[in-house]
Design a protein around this motif. Structure first.
Motif, PDB file in Angstrom:
ATOM      1  N   SER A  93     -35.358  75.594  61.437  1.00 17.54           N
ATOM      2  CA  SER A  93     -35.424  75.251  60.015  1.00 17.54           C
ATOM      3  C   SER A  93     -34.126  74.633  59.514  1.00 17.54           C
ATOM      4  N   ASP A  94     -33.005  75.062  60.063  1.00 13.44           N
ATOM      5  CA  ASP A  94     -31.718  74.419  59.775  1.00 13.44           C
ATOM      6  C   ASP A  94     -30.758  74.748  60.907  1.00 13.44           C
ATOM      7  N   VAL A  95     -29.585  74.163  60.866  1.00 16.45           N
ATOM      8  CA  VAL A  95     -28.615  74.303  61.959  1.00 16.45           C
ATOM      9  C   VAL A  95     -28.213  75.759  62.172  1.00 16.45           C
ATOM     10  N   ASP A  96     -27.949  76.475  61.086  1.00 13.93           N
ATOM     11  CA  ASP A  96     -27.546  77.876  61.227  1.00 13.93           C
ATOM     12  C   ASP A  96     -28.642  78.711  61.883  1.00 13.93           C
ATOM     13  N   ILE A 146     -34.539  68.565  67.329  1.00 10.78           N
ATOM     14  CA  ILE A 146     -34.284  67.240  66.744  1.00 10.78           C
ATOM     15  C   ILE A 146     -35.594  66.650  66.215  1.00 10.78           C
ATOM     16  N   LEU A 147     -36.639  66.728  67.032  1.00 11.09           N
ATOM     17  CA  LEU A 147     -37.919  66.151  66.640  1.00 11.09           C
ATOM     18  C   LEU A 147     -38.504  66.815  65.399  1.00 11.09           C
ATOM     19  N   ASP A 148     -38.214  68.097  65.210  1.00 13.63           N
ATOM     20  CA  ASP A 148     -38.697  68.794  64.021  1.00 13.63           C
ATOM     21  C   ASP A 148     -38.149  68.184  62.731  1.00 13.63           C
ATOM     22  N   HIS A 149     -37.059  67.437  62.830  1.00 11.60           N
ATOM     23  CA  HIS A 149     -36.411  66.865  61.651  1.00 11.60           C
ATOM     24  C   HIS A 149     -36.198  65.358  61.795  1.00 11.60           C
ATOM     25  N   ILE A 150     -37.058  64.723  62.546  1.00  7.94           N
ATOM     26  CA  ILE A 150     -36.878  63.304  62.843  1.00  7.94           C
ATOM     27  C   ILE A 150     -36.917  62.433  61.580  1.00  7.94           C
ATOM     28  N   ASP A 158     -27.488  66.757  62.828  1.00  9.48           N
ATOM     29  CA  ASP A 158     -26.853  68.078  62.929  1.00  9.48           C
ATOM     30  C   ASP A 158     -27.448  68.889  64.077  1.00  9.48           C
ATOM     31  N   MET A 159     -28.766  68.827  64.225  1.00  8.10           N
ATOM     32  CA  MET A 159     -29.436  69.532  65.329  1.00  8.10           C
ATOM     33  C   MET A 159     -28.972  68.960  66.664  1.00  8.10           C
ATOM     34  N   ARG A 160     -28.878  67.632  66.723  1.00  8.81           N
ATOM     35  CA  ARG A 160     -28.431  66.980  67.959  1.00  8.81           C
ATOM     36  C   ARG A 160     -27.032  67.449  68.344  1.00  8.81           C
ATOM     37  N   GLU A 161     -26.181  67.633  67.357  1.00 10.76           N
ATOM     38  CA  GLU A 161     -24.815  68.073  67.636  1.00 10.76           C
ATOM     39  C   GLU A 161     -24.788  69.481  68.223  1.00 10.76           C
ATOM     40  N   VAL A 162     -25.620  70.371  67.692  1.00 16.96           N
ATOM     41  CA  VAL A 162     -25.704  71.732  68.247  1.00 16.96           C
ATOM     42  C   VAL A 162     -26.176  71.672  69.694  1.00 16.96           C
TER      43      VAL A 162
END
Length: 183
Positions: A93-96, A146-150, A158-162
């Motif tokens: 749902s988010d990066v955290d 990543i795809l969840d937030h494309i 941000d997801m890609r960075e994690v």
């Protein structure tokens, strides 16, 4: 007549239920024999998750599940510690939340092997040292967060960075890894 394993991507479940299984273990054997790192990119419903499950059972040495398969009398059945991450099961749902759910999953895996940890790198190294064996790393749906937030480029970035921080360490674990497989 055997049942079709519609919607089942767990090798153990398919075998225990006596469902039809098209034996691809000869190709699995060749893939493992010829590669240390494999990335498989195929369309949805291609059987990638089932293949990850087959690899997990194989590397855990679960010989009884492979009766009547090509690999049964060709594999040495040595068991290895297996780290299996299914990115479908993480909260994206988010990066955290991604970070928290990833850590929770790694802690679960560590607890299964009765070790403590704080990161993938640490888990692999500790498992390798504890069992004096190389570790098998299986990651299914590696790009799911990543795809969840494309459609939200900032969130996807941000997801890609994690994920880059997690996956970027894999090559540095080479001496502790027996086989790595990502879908």
């Amino acid at each position: 007549m055997k049942e079709l394993p519609i919607g089942i991507s767990d090798f153990r479940k398919i075998k225990e239920k006596g469902c039809i299984y098209v034996d691809k273990t000869k190709y699995v054997y060749e893939m493992i024999r010829n590669n240390e790192y494999v990335f498989l990119s195929r369309p949805r419903r291609f059987g990638k998750s089932l293949l990850v499950s087959v690899l997990e059972c194989l590397f855990k040495g679960e010989k009884e599940l492979f009766v009547d398969t090509w690999i049964y009398d060709k594999w040495n059945w040595e068991s290895f510690p297996v780290v299996r991450l299914d990115m479908n099961n993480l909260d994206t749902s988010d990066v955290d939340e991604l970070k928290k759910s990833l850590i929770r999953r790694l802690v679960e895996i560590a607890q299964d092997y009765e070790i403590s940890l704080s990161a993938v790198y640490e888990l692999v190294v500790k498992l390798s040292r504890r069992y004096d064996k190389k570790v098998v790393l299986l990651i299914d749906e590696y790009e799911k967060p990543i795809l969840d937030h494309i459609s939200d480029k900032d969130k996807a970035k941000d997801m890609r960075e994690v994920l880059r921080q997690v996956y970027g360490r894999i090559k540095s674990m080479d001496e502790n890894l027996r086989f790595v497989f990502l879908t």
